[in-house]
Enzyme design. Structure first.
Site, PDB file in Angstrom:
ATOM      1  N   ASP A   1      -8.204  -1.920  -0.610  1.00 44.29           N
ATOM      2  CA  ASP A   1      -8.402  -1.078  -1.790  1.00 44.29           C
ATOM      3  C   ASP A   1      -7.237  -1.100  -2.768  1.00 44.29           C
ATOM      4  OD1 ASP A   1      -6.715   0.412   0.116  1.00 44.29           O
ATOM      5  OD2 ASP A   1      -6.872   2.021  -1.356  1.00 44.29           O
TER       6      ASP A   1
ATOM      7  N   PHE B   1      -0.785  -8.535  -4.385  1.00 44.10           N
ATOM      8  CA  PHE B   1      -1.562  -7.353  -4.002  1.00 44.10           C
ATOM      9  C   PHE B   1      -3.045  -7.700  -4.089  1.00 44.10           C
ATOM     10  CE2 PHE B   1      -3.617  -3.264  -4.284  1.00 44.10           C
ATOM     11  CZ  PHE B   1      -2.993  -2.603  -3.241  1.00 44.10           C
ATOM     12  N   VAL B   2      -3.736  -7.643  -2.961  1.00 47.53           N
ATOM     13  CA  VAL B   2      -5.123  -8.085  -2.927  1.00 47.53           C
ATOM     14  C   VAL B   2      -6.091  -6.910  -2.715  1.00 47.53           C
ATOM     15  CG1 VAL B   2      -4.701 -10.463  -2.217  1.00 47.53           C
ATOM     16  CG2 VAL B   2      -4.836  -8.683  -0.471  1.00 47.53           C
TER      17      VAL B   2
ATOM     18  N   GLU C   1      -7.367  -5.491  12.052  1.00 51.79           N
ATOM     19  CA  GLU C   1      -6.630  -5.023  10.875  1.00 51.79           C
ATOM     20  C   GLU C   1      -7.060  -5.832   9.647  1.00 51.79           C
ATOM     21  OE1 GLU C   1      -5.423  -2.928   9.215  1.00 51.79           O
ATOM     22  OE2 GLU C   1      -3.260  -2.696   9.414  1.00 51.79           O
ATOM     23  N   ASP C   2      -6.943  -5.238   8.488  1.00 48.71           N
ATOM     24  CA  ASP C   2      -7.282  -5.978   7.272  1.00 48.71           C
ATOM     25  C   ASP C   2      -6.151  -6.906   6.847  1.00 48.71           C
ATOM     26  OD1 ASP C   2      -5.607  -3.869   6.595  1.00 48.71           O
ATOM     27  OD2 ASP C   2      -6.871  -3.092   4.979  1.00 48.71           O
TER      28      ASP C   2
ATOM     29  N   ASP D   1       1.236  -6.574   6.468  1.00 47.89           N
ATOM     30  CA  ASP D   1       2.139  -6.658   5.318  1.00 47.89           C
ATOM     31  C   ASP D   1       3.571  -6.513   5.858  1.00 47.89           C
ATOM     32  OD1 ASP D   1       2.816  -6.659   2.552  1.00 47.89           O
ATOM     33  OD2 ASP D   1       2.779  -4.475   2.499  1.00 47.89           O
TER      34      ASP D   1
ATOM     35  N   LYS E   1      -9.144   2.727   6.549  1.00 46.31           N
ATOM     36  CA  LYS E   1     -10.492   2.349   6.201  1.00 46.31           C
ATOM     37  C   LYS E   1     -10.596   0.852   5.905  1.00 46.31           C
ATOM     38  CE  LYS E   1     -10.910   6.766   3.747  1.00 46.31           C
ATOM     39  NZ  LYS E   1     -10.007   7.270   2.718  1.00 46.31           N
ATOM     40  N   GLY E   2      -9.467   0.226   5.706  1.00 46.64           N
ATOM     41  CA  GLY E   2      -9.442  -1.161   5.215  1.00 46.64           C
ATOM     42  C   GLY E   2     -10.147  -2.183   6.081  1.00 46.64           C
TER      43      GLY E   2
ATOM     44  N   LYS F   1       0.557 -11.459   5.309  1.00 42.10           N
ATOM     45  CA  LYS F   1       1.553 -11.770   4.268  1.00 42.10           C
ATOM     46  C   LYS F   1       2.904 -11.933   4.964  1.00 42.10           C
ATOM     47  CE  LYS F   1      -0.065  -8.832   0.440  1.00 42.10           C
ATOM     48  NZ  LYS F   1       0.280  -7.573  -0.241  1.00 42.10           N
TER      49      LYS F   1
HETATM   50  P1  IMP Z   1       2.036  -2.602   6.675  1.00 44.21           P
HETATM   51  O1  IMP Z   1       2.273  -1.412   7.539  1.00 44.21           O
HETATM   52  O2  IMP Z   1       3.079  -2.725   5.599  1.00 44.21           O
HETATM   53  O3  IMP Z   1       1.861  -3.902   7.423  1.00 44.21           O
HETATM   54  O4  IMP Z   1       0.762  -2.295   5.844  1.00 44.21           O
HETATM   55  C1  IMP Z   1      -0.446  -2.502   6.277  1.00 44.21           C
HETATM   56  C2  IMP Z   1      -1.453  -1.744   5.443  1.00 44.21           C
HETATM   57  O5  IMP Z   1      -1.075  -1.652   4.060  1.00 44.21           O
HETATM   58  C3  IMP Z   1      -2.741  -2.495   5.470  1.00 44.21           C
HETATM   59  O6  IMP Z   1      -3.498  -2.075   6.540  1.00 44.21           O
HETATM   60  C4  IMP Z   1      -3.350  -2.145   4.128  1.00 44.21           C
HETATM   61  O7  IMP Z   1      -4.108  -0.974   4.253  1.00 44.21           O
HETATM   62  C5  IMP Z   1      -2.182  -1.891   3.226  1.00 44.21           C
HETATM   63  N1  IMP Z   1      -1.905  -3.082   2.379  1.00 44.21           N
HETATM   64  C6  IMP Z   1      -0.903  -3.960   2.497  1.00 44.21           C
HETATM   65  N2  IMP Z   1      -0.952  -4.931   1.571  1.00 44.21           N
HETATM   66  C7  IMP Z   1      -2.059  -4.657   0.837  1.00 44.21           C
HETATM   67  C8  IMP Z   1      -2.683  -5.322  -0.279  1.00 44.21           C
HETATM   68  O8  IMP Z   1      -2.256  -6.371  -0.794  1.00 44.21           O
HETATM   69  N3  IMP Z   1      -3.815  -4.740  -0.757  1.00 44.21           N
HETATM   70  C9  IMP Z   1      -4.343  -3.593  -0.236  1.00 44.21           C
HETATM   71  N4  IMP Z   1      -3.802  -2.962   0.808  1.00 44.21           N
HETATM   72  C10 IMP Z   1      -2.658  -3.494   1.343  1.00 44.21           C
HETATM   73 MG    MG Z   2      -5.270  -0.910   6.422  1.00 41.64          MG
END
Ligand code: IMP
Ligand code: MG
Length: 171
Positions: free
Chosen positions: A155, A148-149, A95-96, A99, A40-41, A127
């Site tokens: 969210d 953490f944002v 994508e939001d 990470d 949903k982000g 990040k």
């Molecule tokens: P990844 O698979 O670790 O790259 O994670 C990506 C997903 O984790 C993003 O689409 C977000 O939904 C969530 N996420 C990662 N960092 C944050 C943060 O700082 N705040 C909120 N959601 C995050």
């Molecule tokens: Mg997301």
């Protein structure tokens, strides 16, 4: 109560979205685009960016999860798949935040099997210091440090998505 500090203001986001939209319009001149929004982000980012782009845009949605209690579990699960064919289409994953990169690595592989004409990734936030999977966004709004944002779609356990800025929680 948790106190939220502004990391990126609404004005800064708006200015950056204008720039990203111009860049995308430059690179996709005369082409239709499919925006693939990751629920949903990414909903806020998807909508606000799309409104600035003059190309014809079609929308698809997927929902994935990998986070539990604000921690990445490392295992990505597809909860909702796309509903239309993307074969031969110019696909941009919206994508939001990138990470660890696991979500995008997983999705990219899955979507490439559906044979789009091209596939690019556009992320509001990045990040880079947290990266585990080998994946890179083609368009990035802002690179941020390891905080953490929340807000603008992001969210904290399903809350705070509707802030009009990006903030971080001061403990
Ligand atoms: P990844 O698979 O670790 O790259 O994670 C990506 C997903 O984790 C993003 O689409 C977000 O939904 C969530 N996420 C990662 N960092 C944050 C943060 O700082 N705040 C909120 N959601 C995050
Ligand atoms: Mg997301």
């Amino acid at each position: 109560m948790k106190k939220i500090k502004v990391l990126i203001s609404e004005e800064k986001i708006n200015n950056r979205l204008d720039e990203l939209a111009n860049q995308i319009m430059d690179e996709y001149k005369g082409k239709d685009i499919v925006f693939l929004c990751i629920l949903k982000g990414s909903i806020f980012f998807t909508v606000e960016l799309a409104k600035r782009i003059k190309n014809n845009i079609q929308f698809e949605f997927v929902e994935v999860s990998s986070y539990e209690n604000n921690e990445s579990t490392g295992k990505v699960k597809l909860n909702k798949d796309i509903t239309q064919s993307i074969e031969g289409k110019e696909l941009i994953i919206i994508e939001d935040i990138v990470d660890t990169g696991r979500t995008l690595a997983f999705l990219k592989e899955l979507l490439l099997e559906k044979k789009p004409a091209s596939l690019k990734i556009c992320s509001l936030l990045d990040k880079p210091s947290r990266r585990i999977a080998n994946v890179k966004a083609d368009y990035v709004g802002f690179a941020i440090e390891d905080k953490f944002v929340v807000g603008y779609g992001l969210d904290d356990e399903q809350n705070l998505r509707n802030l009009n800025y990006i903030g971080y929680i001061e403990e």
